[in-house]
Design a protein around this motif. Structure first.
Motif, PDB file in Angstrom:
ATOM      1  N   ASN A  47       0.924  -1.339  -0.042  1.00 39.56           N
ATOM      2  CA  ASN A  47       0.066   0.196   0.090  1.00 39.56           C
ATOM      3  C   ASN A  47       0.765   1.370   0.010  1.00 39.56           C
ATOM      4  N   ASN A  48       1.407   1.471  -1.106  1.00 37.36           N
ATOM      5  CA  ASN A  48       2.296   2.832  -1.225  1.00 37.36           C
ATOM      6  C   ASN A  48       2.179   3.294  -2.776  1.00 37.36           C
ATOM      7  N   LYS A  49       2.588   4.500  -3.039  1.00 38.05           N
ATOM      8  CA  LYS A  49       2.281   5.088  -4.249  1.00 38.05           C
ATOM      9  C   LYS A  49       3.129   4.363  -5.328  1.00 38.05           C
ATOM     10  N   PHE A  79       1.484   1.273  -6.586  1.00 37.12           N
ATOM     11  CA  PHE A  79       0.166   1.715  -7.261  1.00 37.12           C
ATOM     12  C   PHE A  79       0.548   2.161  -8.728  1.00 37.12           C
ATOM     13  N   GLU A  80       1.583   3.201  -8.790  1.00 36.50           N
ATOM     14  CA  GLU A  80       1.717   3.830 -10.128  1.00 36.50           C
ATOM     15  C   GLU A  80       2.156   2.612 -11.072  1.00 36.50           C
ATOM     16  N   LYS A  99      -0.963   0.644 -12.039  1.00 38.67           N
ATOM     17  CA  LYS A  99      -2.263   1.361 -12.381  1.00 38.67           C
ATOM     18  C   LYS A  99      -2.707   1.106 -13.639  1.00 38.67           C
ATOM     19  N   TYR A 109      -8.561   6.197  -3.537  1.00 36.14           N
ATOM     20  CA  TYR A 109      -7.673   6.721  -2.745  1.00 36.14           C
ATOM     21  C   TYR A 109      -8.233   7.058  -1.478  1.00 36.14           C
ATOM     22  N   PRO A 124      -2.153   5.159   1.613  1.00 30.28           N
ATOM     23  CA  PRO A 124      -2.746   6.131   0.627  1.00 30.28           C
ATOM     24  C   PRO A 124      -4.088   5.073   0.033  1.00 30.28           C
ATOM     25  N   PHE A 125      -4.034   3.975   0.023  1.00 34.10           N
ATOM     26  CA  PHE A 125      -5.369   3.524  -0.818  1.00 34.10           C
ATOM     27  C   PHE A 125      -6.187   2.287   0.037  1.00 34.10           C
TER      28      PHE A 125
END
Length: 221
Positions: free
Chosen positions: A17-19, A22-23, A26, A62, A73-74
């Motif tokens: 669970n981190n950006k 996720f990117e 995506k 988000y 963040p998610f």
């Protein structure tokens, strides 16, 4: 059915669970999200055969972390709310998809102060009609009993010895049904969800009647 790839993605998201993760994933999420929204629309079409749905709101993945101790963040789940149309159709239908902990729900998850008081006043006068609905075998088999938070004692200006204080103490009036991963991947899943929601209509209709009339039964619309 719910795509097993969505469950796989959500399980991986919970562990990552981190950006940056996720990117990187995506494009995969967008494809799964598009399919999920199509399925939400399909369930809305089923509901519209016996109810009138104003809109289906798919909640964003988000998280708003501004006022939360949890800074991940998610959301590791996907959820949707089907809202009934008009002032004469109160309540909503809900679904949350999460590996190992999916649920559907119906009712009033956070009634406004005025609505909560109106419901309690109705139950103070006569709760038997509600009990007749929610204690029917078919309803109990599908939805069980009320969920949500209760006051430890009676609300202000209500008698703590009232015979229906067990209902009056509730701060929310909703039901949930837990679903297994196997159930949500069943070929008949959408039809089963629709059937469960249809079973809830007498409850929603009763609450609508309460919230659109005064204690004398006069319409407020």
């Amino acid at each position: 059915m719910i795509n097993k790839e969505l469950l796989k993605f959500l399980s991986q998201l919970e562990k990552n669970n981190n950006k940056p993760w996720f990117e990187e994933n995506k494009p995969r999420f967008k494809k799964l999200e598009e399919e999920f929204k199509d399925q939400v629309s399909g369930i809305k079409s089923l509901l519209n055969q016996h109810d009138i749905i104003e809109k289906a709101k798919v909640f964003r993945i988000y998280r708003d972390v501004r006022f939360s101790k949890d800074k991940t963040p998610f959301k590791a789940h996907r959820s949707v709310n089907w809202m009934r149309e008009g002032k004469d159709r109160r309540g909503s239908y809900f679904m949350s998809i999460k590996p190992g902990n999916s649920v559907i729900g119906i009712g009033f998850f956070g009634p406004e102060k005025e609505d909560l008081l109106r419901i309690r006043k109705e139950l103070e006068v006569d709760a038997q009609e509600l009990r007749d609905i929610i204690e029917k075998p078919a309803f109990l088999k599908t939805w069980g009993t009320f969920q949500g938070e209760q006051l430890k004692t009676a609300p202000r200006n209500f008698d703590k010895t009232h015979p229906d204080i067990d209902l009056i103490r509730f701060k929310n009036f909703f039901f949930t049904k837990t679903l297994t991963d196997k159930e949500i991947q069943s070929p008949n899943f959408f039809q089963e969800v629709d059937a469960a929601f249809k079973t809830a209509r007498p409850f929603l209709d009763y609450m609508t009647d309460v919230l659109t009339t005064d204690l004398n039964g006069e319409s407020l619309l």
